[in-house]
Design an enzyme around this catalytic site. Sequence first.
Site, PDB file in Angstrom:
ATOM      1  N   ASP A   1      -3.289  -5.646  -2.152  1.00 41.31           N
ATOM      2  CA  ASP A   1      -2.364  -6.792  -1.490  1.00 41.31           C
ATOM      3  C   ASP A   1      -2.119  -8.250  -1.626  1.00 41.31           C
ATOM      4  O   ASP A   1      -1.359  -8.330  -1.710  1.00 41.31           O
ATOM      5  CB  ASP A   1      -2.854  -6.687   0.366  1.00 41.31           C
ATOM      6  CG  ASP A   1      -2.129  -4.919   1.003  1.00 41.31           C
ATOM      7  OD1 ASP A   1      -1.312  -3.948   0.198  1.00 41.31           O
ATOM      8  OD2 ASP A   1      -2.263  -4.950   2.285  1.00 41.31           O
TER       9      ASP A   1
ATOM     10  N   TRP B   1      -1.841   3.124  -5.135  1.00 40.89           N
ATOM     11  CA  TRP B   1      -0.268   2.435  -4.318  1.00 40.89           C
ATOM     12  C   TRP B   1      -0.498   2.483  -2.982  1.00 40.89           C
ATOM     13  O   TRP B   1      -0.244   2.062  -2.331  1.00 40.89           O
ATOM     14  CB  TRP B   1       0.674   1.536  -4.671  1.00 40.89           C
ATOM     15  CG  TRP B   1       1.650   1.551  -4.400  1.00 40.89           C
ATOM     16  CD1 TRP B   1       1.639   0.136  -3.774  1.00 40.89           C
ATOM     17  CD2 TRP B   1       1.965   1.431  -3.093  1.00 40.89           C
ATOM     18  NE1 TRP B   1       2.334  -0.361  -2.699  1.00 40.89           N
ATOM     19  CE2 TRP B   1       2.852   0.967  -2.029  1.00 40.89           C
ATOM     20  CE3 TRP B   1       2.950   3.309  -3.688  1.00 40.89           C
ATOM     21  CZ2 TRP B   1       3.743   0.998  -1.860  1.00 40.89           C
ATOM     22  CZ3 TRP B   1       3.774   3.378  -2.590  1.00 40.89           C
ATOM     23  CH2 TRP B   1       4.698   2.425  -1.317  1.00 40.89           C
TER      24      TRP B   1
ATOM     25  N   ASP C   1      -1.171   4.681   0.174  1.00 41.97           N
ATOM     26  CA  ASP C   1      -2.278   4.700   0.682  1.00 41.97           C
ATOM     27  C   ASP C   1      -3.004   6.202   1.965  1.00 41.97           C
ATOM     28  O   ASP C   1      -3.667   6.640   2.151  1.00 41.97           O
ATOM     29  CB  ASP C   1      -2.294   4.047   2.521  1.00 41.97           C
ATOM     30  CG  ASP C   1      -3.024   2.848   1.802  1.00 41.97           C
ATOM     31  OD1 ASP C   1      -3.972   2.675   1.313  1.00 41.97           O
ATOM     32  OD2 ASP C   1      -2.419   1.394   2.568  1.00 41.97           O
TER      33      ASP C   1
ATOM     34  N   GLN D   1       8.264  -3.807   5.914  1.00 41.05           N
ATOM     35  CA  GLN D   1       7.367  -2.632   4.896  1.00 41.05           C
ATOM     36  C   GLN D   1       8.027  -1.772   4.822  1.00 41.05           C
ATOM     37  O   GLN D   1       7.584  -1.383   3.843  1.00 41.05           O
ATOM     38  CB  GLN D   1       5.826  -2.399   6.188  1.00 41.05           C
ATOM     39  CG  GLN D   1       5.133  -1.449   5.431  1.00 41.05           C
ATOM     40  CD  GLN D   1       4.203  -0.780   6.247  1.00 41.05           C
ATOM     41  OE1 GLN D   1       4.905   0.235   6.888  1.00 41.05           O
ATOM     42  NE2 GLN D   1       3.206  -0.968   6.091  1.00 41.05           N
TER      43      GLN D   1
HETATM   44  C1  GLC Z   1       0.542  -0.764   3.229  1.00 42.39           C
HETATM   45  C2  GLC Z   1      -0.525  -1.279   2.667  1.00 42.39           C
HETATM   46  C3  GLC Z   1      -0.294  -0.972   1.074  1.00 42.39           C
HETATM   47  C4  GLC Z   1       0.106   0.156   0.860  1.00 42.39           C
HETATM   48  C5  GLC Z   1       1.201   0.131   1.254  1.00 42.39           C
HETATM   49  C6  GLC Z   1       1.486   1.716   0.719  1.00 42.39           C
HETATM   50  O1  GLC Z   1       2.226  -1.582   2.982  1.00 42.39           O
HETATM   51  O2  GLC Z   1      -0.509  -2.338   3.271  1.00 42.39           O
HETATM   52  O3  GLC Z   1      -1.731  -1.553   0.460  1.00 42.39           O
HETATM   53  O4  GLC Z   1       0.452  -0.153  -0.595  1.00 42.39           O
HETATM   54  O5  GLC Z   1       1.262   0.496   2.483  1.00 42.39           O
HETATM   55  O6  GLC Z   1       0.946   3.084   1.331  1.00 42.39           O
END
Ligand code: GLC
Length: 795
Positions: free
Chosen positions: A357, A487, A489, A684
């Site tokens: 991040d 990337w 998670d 997000q």
């Molecule tokens: C969230 C996390 C980031 C990750 C994304 C996808 O935004 O902060 O680190 O890459 O999720 O899972």
Amino acid sequence: MNYGYFDEKAREYVITNPNTPAPWANYLGSPDYGAIVTVNAGGYSFVKSGAAGRILRYTFNQFDEPGRYIYLRDEETGDFWSASWKPVAKPLDTYKSECHHGTSYTEIISEYNGIRSRVLYYVPMGATHEVWRVSLENLTDRERKISVFGYCEFTTESLYTQDLVNLQYTQFITKTEFHDTFLLEQINEFNYPRPDGTTGRERFFGLAGAKVASYTGRREQFLGRSRFDKPQAVVDGKCDNSLNYNGNPCGALQFSAALKPGEKTTAAFLLGQKTVFEAKEIVDRYAQTAETVDKELQELIAYWHGELANLKITTPDKNFDTMVNTWNAFQCFITFVWSRAASLMYCGERNGYGYRDTVQDIQGIMHLDPELARQQLTFMLSAQVHHGAGLPLVKFTHNAGHEDTPEQDSYVKATGHPSYRADDALWLFPTVYKYIAETGNTAYLDEEIPFADKDVGTVREHLKRAINFSMTHLGPHGMPAGLHADWNDCLQLGAKGESTFVAFQLYYALIIMKEFCANEPEYVKYLDETAENLLKILNEQCFEGDRFIRGFREDGVVIGSKKDNEANMWLNPQSWAVISRGATAEQAEAILNTACEKLNTPYGLEVMQPSYRYEYFEGARMRLFNPGTKENGGIFCQPQGWAILAEALCGHGNRAFQYFQESSPASFNDDADRRVIEPYVHGQFIEGHESPFAGRSHVHWLTGTASTVMVGCVEGILGLRPTPAGIEISPAIPQEWDGFTMEKVFRGKKLHITVDNSAHKEGKPAKVILNGVERAAGVIPADELREENDITVVM
Ligand code: GLC
């Protein structure tokens, strides 16, 4: 429906209807003293940590309460209202409200009952206290007597969870005192006082520019049996001068204003974690309230507008301009400075910087303040373990050279992170490249930086070790193992599963390193062979003609094959095949077309489709989310930035801009109820087509979307692509645009750029005219630039 508009000249978003679908917020100060303030003055403040340094109480996910409330009461009639629409919430046909969210300040203007109030909230530059300036104006033709009550609700102690749940302790450690111009909250007063009797835990709420008429430090006395819309003290017209001893502390101060027709008055409430001596000094400093506040506001504006000044664009699309010039840029600074520290979604529990991040966040400000970016980049390089991986969580107390690592129990215990992620250190390559390209500072590669645990090495050495980490963690096909996550998670592929996304990231890293290590022929040979081999594997094992698969599970089963029923098409491997320069032109066309066809929606591209419901595997953690949500088929917003960039690199300006528009916050300004969160900041993710709430966005402000979409716009659509040698300007824009202009500062030189699109193309410019001299499109060498340059890019 719309609730406000962009004032691009003032760099403000102005909310004209305060009844917004969610608390639309702004950021004040910095994590040294941070404050979040919403359209209705809700929000909280903290020192250093939202979770462990909390000063003001806030109930998450409820009613945007409490807040920094200012109540106004007509002393003749007893009628009262608040300077923000809520908490009193007078009917909106009788109450006018405007909330101006600006760059680190918020001003709420209200008009009710012939009184105009202007409340300005800010944290002065470099300061660790906050100011609520209150100006009142009598708009009527008779004298008015108005009582003003400022109210804030202190936490009982700095750990916000303790304040909420451990009442048998926290209620009994705090008391308030009154000191003429301010209330002081004491916490554990007699626990290790310093020689001067203070503890450093005190908070104050003060008043400058007016005389305190009454006060209370007890929430129970201010509110009585009511809630924030009808506090007893305001109903009564005065506080009862009571103090808190065991119970709930607050700061409540009243002053009275008698205003002749047309008359104005100004005072300020002040708040912070300060000792009795510091509090007095701060209150005294604001004796000349209006002048002091004006000066501090001008300083803030000068600083922030200065930070945003290195790029200014004027295109046919006003929403695009306002996002690139102001709001996306400001959000990038907020994510850069605040990481994921505190918002109305993040309570401040994360006790460090996420590796990826943070390295991504740095990219978002690179074109605006590369030297500030470099400081954080150096810090993140110092958080690389000696074997090349990034620490999954970099503690706020990070002590380079002396840190423990996920191999040790102590690290796992302190951070909760037992293992490495496949991608973390690979984000360093584009970020270091962008820094060197923006500044020309190639000497940075030779700068020595410690590793997190042991060893010191040059930046180049750090990058070599990052490559080495990937190369020593390969799976059965010879591609990078997915480890704890790439990337994504929610994608846990382990030591044997493999990720195409990371494989393309590694390929890109190898290409970048060739440029950084040009003087090392042996190493370049290694890079060449490794890159060639990796690409061969990707083409032979992962390419299905119209898409790249997502990778392999630990048991060797393919993830993201077109033969699958669920999750058969994933966005990131396609965009990254292009960004990494790994895809051929023909492949790029095919995979980007499939992405558009299978993943695009009116609100952006879904991260994969169809969402997991039945046919998942153990490492596919996204199955926990509802279909169409977050990593499970949602429109994850960070990947929009990569899709924009990939399309732009192919010269597909129409589609690059279409993707920008689909998911851009500003595009929802007139459909704000659909998006719910602020139309001026990225979230997000956006819910995808499988959700009954397609288009609704979540997790405002602190998200990697900010930097990634910024890069997609700046390098992609605008085509500003610095290289170590100079700068290439290769816009990819909607065909219908006649052209646009950009003012860009590059390595201290001014570039006045005009893009002439009378040919109505969507990418790949034909030629460039630099200071009157025509040249082929491509990189303009930095040494050919003057102090001021007229550049015409002819499409
Ligand atoms: C969230 C996390 C980031 C990750 C994304 C996808 O935004 O902060 O680190 O890459 O999720 O899972």
